[in-house]
Design an enzyme around this catalytic site. Structure first.
Site, PDB file in Angstrom:
ATOM      1  N   SER A 115       2.896  -1.814  10.560  1.00 35.26           N
ATOM      2  CA  SER A 115       4.329  -1.848  10.857  1.00 35.26           C
ATOM      3  C   SER A 115       4.987  -3.188  10.538  1.00 35.26           C
ATOM      4  O   SER A 115       5.848  -3.655  11.281  1.00 35.26           O
ATOM      5  CB  SER A 115       4.582  -1.452  12.316  1.00 35.26           C
ATOM      6  OG  SER A 115       4.207  -0.101  12.516  1.00 35.26           O
ATOM      7  N   GLY A 137       2.634  -1.067   4.400  1.00 39.80           N
ATOM      8  CA  GLY A 137       2.662   0.343   4.050  1.00 39.80           C
ATOM      9  C   GLY A 137       4.095   0.820   3.853  1.00 39.80           C
ATOM     10  O   GLY A 137       4.706   0.589   2.805  1.00 39.80           O
ATOM     11  N   GLY A 138       4.656   1.444   4.858  1.00 41.52           N
ATOM     12  CA  GLY A 138       5.993   2.050   4.779  1.00 41.52           C
ATOM     13  C   GLY A 138       7.046   1.150   4.144  1.00 41.52           C
ATOM     14  O   GLY A 138       7.799   1.598   3.256  1.00 41.52           O
ATOM     15  N   GLU A 159      -7.098   4.782   7.626  1.00 42.69           N
ATOM     16  CA  GLU A 159      -6.915   6.204   7.310  1.00 42.69           C
ATOM     17  C   GLU A 159      -8.162   6.766   6.623  1.00 42.69           C
ATOM     18  O   GLU A 159      -8.515   7.929   6.816  1.00 42.69           O
ATOM     19  CB  GLU A 159      -5.643   6.389   6.463  1.00 42.69           C
ATOM     20  CG  GLU A 159      -4.403   6.228   7.338  1.00 42.69           C
ATOM     21  CD  GLU A 159      -3.192   5.622   6.652  1.00 42.69           C
ATOM     22  OE1 GLU A 159      -3.123   5.606   5.417  1.00 42.69           O
ATOM     23  OE2 GLU A 159      -2.298   5.149   7.389  1.00 42.69           O
ATOM     24  N   GLY A 198       1.957   2.493  10.861  1.00 48.49           N
ATOM     25  CA  GLY A 198       2.925   3.571  10.740  1.00 48.49           C
ATOM     26  C   GLY A 198       3.593   3.973  12.037  1.00 48.49           C
ATOM     27  O   GLY A 198       4.213   5.027  12.113  1.00 48.49           O
ATOM     28  N   ASN A 224       0.867  -1.187   0.000  1.00 45.61           N
ATOM     29  CA  ASN A 224       0.000   0.000   0.000  1.00 45.61           C
ATOM     30  C   ASN A 224       0.902   1.235   0.000  1.00 45.61           C
ATOM     31  O   ASN A 224       1.465   1.597   1.028  1.00 45.61           O
ATOM     32  CB  ASN A 224      -0.892  -0.049   1.253  1.00 45.61           C
ATOM     33  CG  ASN A 224      -1.744   1.197   1.408  1.00 45.61           C
ATOM     34  OD1 ASN A 224      -1.827   2.025   0.497  1.00 45.61           O
ATOM     35  ND2 ASN A 224      -2.378   1.335   2.569  1.00 45.61           N
ATOM     36  N   TRP A 225       1.011   1.832  -1.167  1.00 43.45           N
ATOM     37  CA  TRP A 225       1.938   2.974  -1.297  1.00 43.45           C
ATOM     38  C   TRP A 225       1.377   4.263  -0.709  1.00 43.45           C
ATOM     39  O   TRP A 225       2.073   5.281  -0.658  1.00 43.45           O
ATOM     40  CB  TRP A 225       2.295   3.192  -2.782  1.00 43.45           C
ATOM     41  CG  TRP A 225       3.189   2.135  -3.355  1.00 43.45           C
ATOM     42  CD1 TRP A 225       3.736   1.064  -2.694  1.00 43.45           C
ATOM     43  CD2 TRP A 225       3.647   2.037  -4.715  1.00 43.45           C
ATOM     44  NE1 TRP A 225       4.495   0.314  -3.559  1.00 43.45           N
ATOM     45  CE2 TRP A 225       4.462   0.888  -4.804  1.00 43.45           C
ATOM     46  CE3 TRP A 225       3.448   2.800  -5.864  1.00 43.45           C
ATOM     47  CZ2 TRP A 225       5.077   0.492  -5.993  1.00 43.45           C
ATOM     48  CZ3 TRP A 225       4.053   2.412  -7.052  1.00 43.45           C
ATOM     49  CH2 TRP A 225       4.863   1.270  -7.106  1.00 43.45           C
ATOM     50  N   LYS A 226       0.116   4.255  -0.351  1.00 49.22           N
ATOM     51  CA  LYS A 226      -0.543   5.449   0.214  1.00 49.22           C
ATOM     52  C   LYS A 226      -0.303   6.679  -0.681  1.00 49.22           C
ATOM     53  O   LYS A 226      -0.193   6.521  -1.898  1.00 49.22           O
ATOM     54  CB  LYS A 226      -0.078   5.674   1.659  1.00 49.22           C
ATOM     55  CG  LYS A 226      -0.275   4.415   2.509  1.00 49.22           C
ATOM     56  CD  LYS A 226      -0.144   4.650   3.983  1.00 49.22           C
ATOM     57  CE  LYS A 226      -0.338   3.333   4.726  1.00 49.22           C
ATOM     58  NZ  LYS A 226      -0.319   3.473   6.163  1.00 49.22           N
ATOM     59  N   HIS A 262      -9.745   1.258   4.644  1.00 51.55           N
ATOM     60  CA  HIS A 262      -8.480   1.407   5.380  1.00 51.55           C
ATOM     61  C   HIS A 262      -8.700   2.354   6.559  1.00 51.55           C
ATOM     62  O   HIS A 262      -9.498   3.298   6.461  1.00 51.55           O
ATOM     63  CB  HIS A 262      -7.403   1.956   4.434  1.00 51.55           C
ATOM     64  CG  HIS A 262      -6.044   1.956   5.050  1.00 51.55           C
ATOM     65  ND1 HIS A 262      -5.636   2.953   5.906  1.00 51.55           N
ATOM     66  CD2 HIS A 262      -5.021   1.084   4.964  1.00 51.55           C
ATOM     67  CE1 HIS A 262      -4.399   2.687   6.314  1.00 51.55           C
ATOM     68  NE2 HIS A 262      -4.006   1.546   5.760  1.00 51.55           N
ATOM     69  N   GLU A 304      -5.826  -4.688  10.582  1.00 57.32           N
ATOM     70  CA  GLU A 304      -4.817  -3.649  10.773  1.00 57.32           C
ATOM     71  C   GLU A 304      -5.150  -2.855  12.029  1.00 57.32           C
ATOM     72  O   GLU A 304      -5.946  -1.889  11.970  1.00 57.32           O
ATOM     73  CB  GLU A 304      -4.806  -2.699   9.572  1.00 57.32           C
ATOM     74  CG  GLU A 304      -4.433  -3.369   8.265  1.00 57.32           C
ATOM     75  CD  GLU A 304      -3.804  -2.367   7.313  1.00 57.32           C
ATOM     76  OE1 GLU A 304      -2.662  -2.599   6.905  1.00 57.32           O
ATOM     77  OE2 GLU A 304      -4.425  -1.355   7.006  1.00 57.32           O
TER      78      GLU A 304
HETATM   79  P1  PGA Z   1       2.480   0.517   7.742  1.00 58.20           P
HETATM   80  O1  PGA Z   1       1.045   0.693   7.052  1.00 58.20           O
HETATM   81  O2  PGA Z   1       3.052  -0.795   7.213  1.00 58.20           O
HETATM   82  O3  PGA Z   1       3.264   1.704   7.299  1.00 58.20           O
HETATM   83  O4  PGA Z   1       2.254   0.463   9.198  1.00 58.20           O
HETATM   84  C1  PGA Z   1       0.208  -0.408   6.831  1.00 58.20           C
HETATM   85  C2  PGA Z   1      -1.072   0.051   6.221  1.00 58.20           C
HETATM   86  O5  PGA Z   1      -1.560   1.125   6.587  1.00 58.20           O
HETATM   87  O6  PGA Z   1      -1.652  -0.634   5.356  1.00 58.20           O
END
Ligand code: PGA
Length: 253
Positions: free
Chosen positions: A213, A234-235, A97, A173, A9-11, A95, A167
Site C-alpha cells: 500500500s 503494486g496498485g 501472492e 493491496g 509490480n503490475w501484477k 511474492h 512486504e
Molecule cells: P500494493 O502491492 O502496493 O498494491 O499494496 C504491493 C505488492 O504486492 O508488491
C-alpha cells in the site's frame, strides 16, 4: 547506502496498448533523473513490448516470477533463461501472492533465488508476515525463517545480486501500509539476521525495499527512513501520476 530502487509490480493487469502507454510515460519521466533506479515488472505476455518501449532508457525490466528448471516438461512455466532472453535484469521472487495463492514454499523460493543469481539476474526476494502472525507476536520468527531459508546456500558475494522486499501481507493491496517505524524495525531485523545468522560482518550494503500500500501520500515518510532503500509498488504503479510522484519522492529524500 545503495541508490534508491523503485519497482512497479503490475501484477496481472494491463493489456499491450495500456502497458505501452504507461511504460512510455514512465520512461520519459525517468529519462532526466539520476541517482535512482526504476524498474517495471509487467506480466510475461507484456515483457517483449515493454522491453521495446524501455530499450535504451534508464528504466529496468523485471519479471514477477519464473521457474528454476532450465527447460523441459514443465507446462505453463517460464525459465530464468527465457526471462533473461526477454530482457529482464531483475526478478521478483517469493511474492506473498505466490506464497499464499500458489503455495510457494521457502524451499522453492530458495531454488529460484539461487537460479537467478546463477543466471546473473538481480533477485528481489519478498518476505512478510500475515496479519495473524503479527497479532500473535510471530513477525520476527517468520521473517527470520523466510530470510534464512530464502538465502540458504547462497554465498556472501551473491548478496550483490540480491535485494530483499519487506512486504507485510496485511499491507498488500489493503490501503493499510506499515508505518515508517514498523518498516524500520523489520528492515533493521533483516539486516541483523543476515549478518548475525548467515554471513557475519563485512557484507556489502544490502538494498531492502518496503512494499504494501505504498502511495504518493505515504511514500515520503517511508522512504525518508534510513532503513528503507526503496519501494515495491503494486496498485499505485498502474497509474502514471501516482507512480511518478513516488519516484519523485524517492529522488528527493
Ligand atoms: P500494493 O502491492 O502496493 O498494491 O499494496 C504491493 C505488492 O504486492 O508488491
Amino acid at each position: 547506502m545503495n541508490m534508491p530502487l523503485i519497482v512497479g509490480n503490475w501484477k496481472m493487469n494491463l493489456l499491450t496498448d495500456e502497458a505501452v502507454v504507461l511504460a512510455g510515460g514512465i520512461r520519459d519521466f525517468v529519462k532526466s533523473l539520476s541517482g535512482i533506479r526504476v524498474v517495471l515488472a509487467p506480466s510475461f505476455t507484456l515483457l517483449s513490448e515493454v522491453r521495446n518501449v524501455l530499450s535504451g532508457s534508464n528504466v529496468g525490466l523485471a519479471c514477477q516470477n519464473f521457474y528454476f528448471e532450465e527447460k523441459g516438461a514443465y507446462t505453463g512455466e517460464v525459465s530464468a533463461g527465457m526471462i533473461k532472453d526477454a530482457g529482464c535484469e531483475f526478478a521478483i521472487i517469493g511474492h506473498s501472492e505466490r506464497r499464499h495463492l500458489f503455495g510457494e514454499t521457502d524451499a522453492l523460493i530458495n531454488k529460484k533465488v539461487s537460479c537467478a543469481v546463477e543466471k546473473d539476474i538481480d533477485a528481489i526476494l519478498c518476505v512478510g508476515e500475515t496479519e495473524d502472525q503479527r497479532k500473535t507476536g510471530k513477525t520476527f520468527e517468520i521473517i527470520e525463517q523466510q530470510v534464512c531459508k530464502g538465502l540458504d546456500g547462497l554465498k556472501r558475494q551473491d548478496l550483490q545480486k540480491i535485494s530483499i522486499a519487506y512486504e507485510p501481507v496485511w499491507a498488500i493491496g489493503t490501503g493499510e501500509n506499515a508505518t515508517a517505524s514498523q518498516a524500520e524495525e523489520v528492515h533493521h531485523f533483516i539486516r541483523k539476521t543476515i549478518t548475525d545468522k548467515i554471513y557475519g560482518n563485512g557484507i556489502s550494503p544490502l538494498t531492502i525495499l518496503y512494499g504494501g500500500s505504498v502511495t504518493p501520500e505515504n511514500c515520503s515518510e517511508l522512504l525518508a527512513n534510513k532503513e528503507v532503500d526503496g519501494a515495491l509498488v503494486g496498485g499505485a504503479s498502474l497509474n502514471i501520476d501516482s507512480f511518478c510522484a513516488i519516484i519523485n519522492a524517492a529522488k528527493s529524500v
